[in-house]
Design a protein around this motif. Structure first.
Motif, mmCIF file in Angstrom:
data_model
loop_
_atom_site.group_PDB
_atom_site.id
_atom_site.type_symbol
_atom_site.label_atom_id
_atom_site.label_comp_id
_atom_site.label_asym_id
_atom_site.label_seq_id
_atom_site.Cartn_x
_atom_site.Cartn_y
_atom_site.Cartn_z
ATOM 1 N N GLN A 78 0.833 -1.204 0.000
ATOM 2 C CA GLN A 78 0.000 0.000 0.000
ATOM 3 C C GLN A 78 0.866 1.252 0.000
ATOM 4 O O GLN A 78 0.567 2.221 -0.706
ATOM 5 C CB GLN A 78 -0.936 -0.013 1.207
ATOM 6 C CG GLN A 78 -1.997 -1.076 1.122
ATOM 7 C CD GLN A 78 -2.621 -1.420 2.462
ATOM 8 O OE1 GLN A 78 -2.155 -0.998 3.513
ATOM 9 N NE2 GLN A 78 -3.675 -2.222 2.426
ATOM 10 N N ALA A 79 1.944 1.228 0.785
ATOM 11 C CA ALA A 79 2.823 2.398 0.839
ATOM 12 C C ALA A 79 3.544 2.594 -0.496
ATOM 13 O O ALA A 79 3.679 3.728 -0.957
ATOM 14 C CB ALA A 79 3.828 2.245 1.983
ATOM 15 N N LYS A 80 3.980 1.510 -1.100
ATOM 16 C CA LYS A 80 4.657 1.617 -2.397
ATOM 17 C C LYS A 80 3.709 2.143 -3.470
ATOM 18 O O LYS A 80 4.139 2.794 -4.412
ATOM 19 C CB LYS A 80 5.232 0.271 -2.815
ATOM 20 C CG LYS A 80 6.475 -0.079 -2.033
ATOM 21 C CD LYS A 80 7.016 -1.434 -2.409
ATOM 22 C CE LYS A 80 8.275 -1.738 -1.605
ATOM 23 N NZ LYS A 80 8.713 -3.129 -1.793
ATOM 24 N N GLY A 81 2.414 1.894 -3.295
ATOM 25 C CA GLY A 81 1.419 2.394 -4.238
ATOM 26 C C GLY A 81 0.832 3.732 -3.831
ATOM 27 O O GLY A 81 -0.111 4.203 -4.457
ATOM 28 N N ASN A 82 1.400 4.337 -2.780
ATOM 29 C CA ASN A 82 0.897 5.620 -2.266
ATOM 30 C C ASN A 82 -0.611 5.588 -2.053
ATOM 31 O O ASN A 82 -1.342 6.490 -2.456
ATOM 32 C CB ASN A 82 1.281 6.783 -3.180
ATOM 33 C CG ASN A 82 2.770 7.032 -3.203
ATOM 34 O OD1 ASN A 82 3.471 6.810 -2.217
ATOM 35 N ND2 ASN A 82 3.262 7.476 -4.336
ATOM 36 N N LYS A 83 -1.073 4.509 -1.437
ATOM 37 C CA LYS A 83 -2.509 4.346 -1.175
ATOM 38 C C LYS A 83 -2.972 5.296 -0.074
ATOM 39 O O LYS A 83 -2.180 5.977 0.565
ATOM 40 C CB LYS A 83 -2.807 2.904 -0.774
ATOM 41 C CG LYS A 83 -2.458 1.880 -1.819
ATOM 42 C CD LYS A 83 -3.349 2.002 -3.032
ATOM 43 C CE LYS A 83 -3.008 0.911 -4.034
ATOM 44 N NZ LYS A 83 -3.661 1.014 -5.270
ATOM 45 N N ASP A 84 -4.251 5.285 0.178
ATOM 46 C CA ASP A 84 -4.870 6.125 1.193
ATOM 47 C C ASP A 84 -4.208 5.890 2.551
ATOM 48 O O ASP A 84 -4.148 4.774 3.041
ATOM 49 C CB ASP A 84 -6.365 5.788 1.265
ATOM 50 C CG ASP A 84 -7.132 6.666 2.226
ATOM 51 O OD1 ASP A 84 -6.521 7.407 3.023
ATOM 52 O OD2 ASP A 84 -8.377 6.604 2.182
ATOM 53 N N ILE A 85 -3.708 6.956 3.137
ATOM 54 C CA ILE A 85 -2.994 6.868 4.409
ATOM 55 C C ILE A 85 -3.892 6.316 5.516
ATOM 56 O O ILE A 85 -3.412 5.639 6.432
ATOM 57 C CB ILE A 85 -2.384 8.240 4.796
ATOM 58 C CG1 ILE A 85 -1.254 8.074 5.824
ATOM 59 C CG2 ILE A 85 -3.438 9.195 5.296
ATOM 60 C CD1 ILE A 85 -0.007 7.481 5.266
ATOM 61 N N LYS A 86 -5.178 6.533 5.434
ATOM 62 C CA LYS A 86 -6.112 6.018 6.447
ATOM 63 C C LYS A 86 -6.165 4.493 6.423
ATOM 64 O O LYS A 86 -6.258 3.856 7.467
ATOM 65 C CB LYS A 86 -7.517 6.602 6.264
ATOM 66 C CG LYS A 86 -7.599 8.097 6.466
ATOM 67 C CD LYS A 86 -7.302 8.459 7.900
ATOM 68 C CE LYS A 86 -7.421 9.958 8.100
ATOM 69 N NZ LYS A 86 -6.844 10.380 9.360
ATOM 70 N N ILE A 87 -6.109 3.923 5.230
ATOM 71 C CA ILE A 87 -6.097 2.464 5.106
ATOM 72 C C ILE A 87 -4.801 1.906 5.691
ATOM 73 O O ILE A 87 -4.811 0.910 6.412
ATOM 74 C CB ILE A 87 -6.265 2.041 3.629
ATOM 75 C CG1 ILE A 87 -7.653 2.433 3.125
ATOM 76 C CG2 ILE A 87 -6.029 0.540 3.459
ATOM 77 C CD1 ILE A 87 -7.831 2.296 1.632
ATOM 78 N N ILE A 88 -3.694 2.567 5.399
ATOM 79 C CA ILE A 88 -2.405 2.138 5.937
ATOM 80 C C ILE A 88 -2.411 2.238 7.463
ATOM 81 O O ILE A 88 -1.960 1.317 8.151
ATOM 82 C CB ILE A 88 -1.252 2.958 5.321
ATOM 83 C CG1 ILE A 88 -1.160 2.680 3.814
ATOM 84 C CG2 ILE A 88 0.069 2.651 6.025
ATOM 85 C CD1 ILE A 88 -0.202 3.582 3.069
ATOM 86 N N GLU A 89 -2.946 3.337 7.979
ATOM 87 C CA GLU A 89 -3.029 3.495 9.441
ATOM 88 C C GLU A 89 -3.856 2.380 10.076
ATOM 89 O O GLU A 89 -3.493 1.858 11.137
ATOM 90 C CB GLU A 89 -3.639 4.856 9.801
ATOM 91 C CG GLU A 89 -2.715 6.017 9.555
ATOM 92 C CD GLU A 89 -3.372 7.362 9.787
ATOM 93 O OE1 GLU A 89 -2.674 8.278 10.218
ATOM 94 O OE2 GLU A 89 -4.591 7.506 9.524
ATOM 95 N N GLU A 90 -4.948 2.010 9.450
ATOM 96 C CA GLU A 90 -5.793 0.938 9.977
ATOM 97 C C GLU A 90 -5.031 -0.392 9.977
ATOM 98 O O GLU A 90 -5.115 -1.167 10.939
ATOM 99 C CB GLU A 90 -7.080 0.814 9.149
ATOM 100 C CG GLU A 90 -7.977 -0.333 9.570
ATOM 101 C CD GLU A 90 -8.487 -0.258 11.000
ATOM 102 O OE1 GLU A 90 -8.882 -1.317 11.539
ATOM 103 O OE2 GLU A 90 -8.491 0.835 11.600
#
Length: 108
Positions: A78-90
């Motif tokens: 997700q981080a490599k794809g610059n996904k939504d930070i909220k999803i990463i936080e969850e």
């Protein structure tokens, strides 16, 4: 947390004492890495999020901690794809919960 220590010992071919020592090292290193993740998540530093998650992924895989490995792998991607930070936080929240359960098991 599903964790079959005996299966991990058999698969890895190490003694229980050696595994327990490696698990303690994993715990210490992961505590530091999770603190780093907390800092870089606030900065939305996707490269550092991916780097930290990748480290946890590899370490967890070596110990056959599958749930932690899977979450860390997802965070890395997700981080490599610059996904939504909220999803990463969850997912980091879920990772921390799984990690706390491993710590409880390790203290037994």
């Amino acid at each position: 947390m599903q964790f079959d220590k005996q299966a991990a010992l058999k698969e890895l071919g190490v003694s229980e004492d050696m595994y327990d020592e490696l698990l303690q090292i994993f715990i210490k290193q992961t505590e530091i890495t999770l603190k780093n993740l907390e800092a870089v998540i606030k900065l939305e530093d996707f490269a550092q999020i991916a780097k930290s998650a990748h480290f946890i992924n590899g370490s967890a895989a070596n110990l056959r901690l599958e749930e932690i490995r899977a979450l860390a792998k997802d965070i890395d991607a997700q981080a490599k794809g610059n996904k939504d930070i909220k999803i990463i936080e969850e997912n980091i929240r879920k990772l921390k919960k799984e990690f706390e359960e491993v710590k409880i098991i390790a203290l037994k």
